[in-house]
Write an enzyme that holds these catalytic residues in place. Sequence first.
Site, PDB file in Angstrom:
ATOM      1  CG  ASP A  39      -2.205   0.850   0.883  1.00 41.29           C
ATOM      2  OD1 ASP A  39      -3.293   0.260   0.788  1.00 41.29           O
ATOM      3  OD2 ASP A  39      -2.085   2.086   0.687  1.00 41.29           O
ATOM      4  CG  ASN A 101      -7.811  -4.133  -3.754  1.00 38.45           C
ATOM      5  OD1 ASN A 101      -9.021  -4.163  -3.878  1.00 38.45           O
ATOM      6  ND2 ASN A 101      -7.203  -3.430  -2.796  1.00 38.45           N
ATOM      7  CB  SER A 153     -15.660  -0.363 -11.379  1.00 36.32           C
ATOM      8  OG  SER A 153     -16.764   0.415 -10.969  1.00 36.32           O
ATOM      9  CE1 TYR A 166     -12.235   3.136  -9.957  1.00 36.63           C
ATOM     10  CE2 TYR A 166     -14.545   3.050 -10.579  1.00 36.63           C
ATOM     11  CZ  TYR A 166     -13.498   2.595  -9.822  1.00 36.63           C
ATOM     12  OH  TYR A 166     -13.711   1.585  -8.911  1.00 36.63           O
ATOM     13  CB  SER A 168     -11.412   4.737 -19.769  1.00 32.76           C
ATOM     14  OG  SER A 168     -12.470   5.553 -20.208  1.00 32.76           O
ATOM     15  CE  LYS A 170     -11.233  -0.194 -10.759  1.00 33.59           C
ATOM     16  NZ  LYS A 170     -10.123  -0.936 -10.101  1.00 33.59           N
ATOM     17  CB  SER A 200     -13.982   1.257   0.730  1.00 28.28           C
ATOM     18  OG  SER A 200     -14.100   1.933  -0.509  1.00 28.28           O
ATOM     19  NE  ARG A 201      -8.622   5.616   0.692  1.00 29.42           N
ATOM     20  CZ  ARG A 201      -7.373   6.038   0.750  1.00 29.42           C
ATOM     21  NH1 ARG A 201      -7.001   6.851   1.720  1.00 29.42           N
ATOM     22  NH2 ARG A 201      -6.500   5.661  -0.163  1.00 29.42           N
TER      23      ARG A 201
HETATM   24  P1  NAI Z   1      -9.795   2.002  -0.602  1.00 31.08           P
HETATM   25  O1  NAI Z   1      -9.502   3.427  -0.921  1.00 31.08           O
HETATM   26  O2  NAI Z   1     -10.361   1.693   0.736  1.00 31.08           O
HETATM   27  O3  NAI Z   1      -8.501   1.093  -0.817  1.00 31.08           O
HETATM   28  C1  NAI Z   1      -7.643   1.255  -1.901  1.00 31.08           C
HETATM   29  C2  NAI Z   1      -6.226   1.169  -1.386  1.00 31.08           C
HETATM   30  O4  NAI Z   1      -5.329   1.272  -2.509  1.00 31.08           O
HETATM   31  C3  NAI Z   1      -5.854   2.305  -0.424  1.00 31.08           C
HETATM   32  O5  NAI Z   1      -5.382   1.780   0.806  1.00 31.08           O
HETATM   33  C4  NAI Z   1      -4.786   3.090  -1.174  1.00 31.08           C
HETATM   34  O6  NAI Z   1      -3.789   3.658  -0.331  1.00 31.08           O
HETATM   35  C5  NAI Z   1      -4.212   2.042  -2.094  1.00 31.08           C
HETATM   36  N1  NAI Z   1      -3.565   2.644  -3.262  1.00 31.08           N
HETATM   37  C6  NAI Z   1      -4.024   3.665  -4.028  1.00 31.08           C
HETATM   38  N2  NAI Z   1      -3.165   3.962  -4.995  1.00 31.08           N
HETATM   39  C7  NAI Z   1      -2.115   3.109  -4.852  1.00 31.08           C
HETATM   40  C8  NAI Z   1      -0.915   2.918  -5.568  1.00 31.08           C
HETATM   41  N3  NAI Z   1      -0.606   3.683  -6.621  1.00 31.08           N
HETATM   42  N4  NAI Z   1      -0.086   1.938  -5.166  1.00 31.08           N
HETATM   43  C9  NAI Z   1      -0.370   1.151  -4.107  1.00 31.08           C
HETATM   44  N5  NAI Z   1      -1.505   1.316  -3.374  1.00 31.08           N
HETATM   45  C10 NAI Z   1      -2.364   2.274  -3.751  1.00 31.08           C
HETATM   46  O7  NAI Z   1     -10.794   1.501  -1.761  1.00 31.08           O
HETATM   47  P2  NAI Z   1     -11.571   0.108  -1.982  1.00 31.08           P
HETATM   48  O8  NAI Z   1     -13.007   0.433  -2.105  1.00 31.08           O
HETATM   49  O9  NAI Z   1     -11.143  -0.914  -1.009  1.00 31.08           O
HETATM   50  O10 NAI Z   1     -11.090  -0.245  -3.466  1.00 31.08           O
HETATM   51  C11 NAI Z   1     -10.356  -1.402  -3.790  1.00 31.08           C
HETATM   52  C12 NAI Z   1     -10.494  -1.628  -5.292  1.00 31.08           C
HETATM   53  O11 NAI Z   1     -11.846  -1.952  -5.602  1.00 31.08           O
HETATM   54  C13 NAI Z   1     -10.135  -0.414  -6.150  1.00 31.08           C
HETATM   55  O12 NAI Z   1      -9.464  -0.851  -7.311  1.00 31.08           O
HETATM   56  C14 NAI Z   1     -11.493   0.149  -6.513  1.00 31.08           C
HETATM   57  O13 NAI Z   1     -11.456   0.907  -7.698  1.00 31.08           O
HETATM   58  C15 NAI Z   1     -12.290  -1.134  -6.651  1.00 31.08           C
HETATM   59  N6  NAI Z   1     -13.723  -0.961  -6.565  1.00 31.08           N
HETATM   60  C16 NAI Z   1     -14.307  -0.657  -5.376  1.00 31.08           C
HETATM   61  C17 NAI Z   1     -15.664  -0.499  -5.303  1.00 31.08           C
HETATM   62  C18 NAI Z   1     -16.370  -0.272  -4.015  1.00 31.08           C
HETATM   63  O14 NAI Z   1     -17.623  -0.293  -4.021  1.00 31.08           O
HETATM   64  N7  NAI Z   1     -15.658  -0.075  -2.904  1.00 31.08           N
HETATM   65  C19 NAI Z   1     -16.500  -0.559  -6.511  1.00 31.08           C
HETATM   66  C20 NAI Z   1     -15.806  -0.956  -7.685  1.00 31.08           C
HETATM   67  C21 NAI Z   1     -14.460  -1.123  -7.704  1.00 31.08           C
END
Ligand code: NAI
Length: 302
Positions: A39, A101, A153, A166, A168, A170, A200-201
């Site tokens: 992370d 992720n 997504s 986002y 595109s 995804k 999530s955030r």
């Molecule tokens: P989150 O914001 O809680 O977690 C994402 C994590 O990725 C964070 O801890 C962040 O520090 C880390 N991160 C961001 N950029 C980074 C980088 N360049 N290198 C390493 N780490 C990095 O978000 P969440 O919801 O847990 O998202 C996880 C995945 O699921 C993401 O790819 C998001 O786009 C996808 N997603 C989530 C949805 C939801 O409903 N929560 C819906 C659709 C997709």
Amino acid sequence: MSEIRFDGRVAIVTGAGAGLGRSYALDFAKRGAKVVVNDLGGARDGSGASHSAADVVVNEIKALGGQAVANYDSVATVAGGENIVKTAVDAFGKVDILINNAGILRDKSFAKMTEDEWDLLISVHLRGAYCVTKPAFNVMRDNQYGRIVCTTSGAGLYGNFGQANYSSAKMGLVGLMNVLNIEGAKYNIKTNTIAPVAASRLTEDVLPPDLFNKLKPDYIMPIVLFLASEANQDSGMIFNCGAGWYSRTAIVCAKGVTIGDGKRPIKPEEIQDNWSVIKGLDEAKPLGSVAESFEYMMPLLK
Ligand code: NAI
């Protein structure tokens, strides 16, 4: 029900310092996997960096008696991706599982979206998956075993206002999965993709509070762990998941219509006359490769 275990397996979870990734990392470790908790520790919009996000999850895993190491690299650079995989190989000797992720958001309507907002999202989600998957895939190929889960997504699959960058990025991951599915087949590397909905955030200001509390990341974890397990023999598939709903979704090809004989010219009016069949989805099914789509044209190519 046979228990799903990861004893002797090494898993990399990118973006595992929070949200969905944290949930996966904890449960991989509880079920015996050695885990690389990657992370960058930045903000929701991708700004900043901190070691604490990954460190907290590593400490949680260790407190439960599990094995984990932290990595703080951004997925968005080749050097970062290589170092994430090196962290796994140096600490645990190999990589069996990669969960792509890590993610951020910079929402803006398309007309107002800046080049930076476009580039950053493509860079973290799509280039990020490339940067980590490339070195991980090579290790998996050498070991003749791998499980990769990408994260797309519903915004990309079906559309969502304000998320052109986002969405595109995804959908790019779906293209990557389609090719890894084909190229990984002979090495026993299975690649699948999830489209989660979870609290999530990233979603805290998008989802209404009553829904937010019900959409726990722990409801996404089970399908990710199954797809990442030896028990999973499927590859190249996309799954919606949220709140306990799990459903396959797919890009499909319909039977369509054959006009002409492959020799005579075809008029736009003939498209117009056949439009309801062309845009209909009769006998639609997913295809395993672009070569399969040629079969529909074969009668015209003889
Ligand atoms: P989150 O914001 O809680 O977690 C994402 C994590 O990725 C964070 O801890 C962040 O520090 C880390 N991160 C961001 N950029 C980074 C980088 N360049 N290198 C390493 N780490 C990095 O978000 P969440 O919801 O847990 O998202 C996880 C995945 O699921 C993401 O790819 C998001 O786009 C996808 N997603 C989530 C949805 C939801 O409903 N929560 C819906 C659709 C997709």
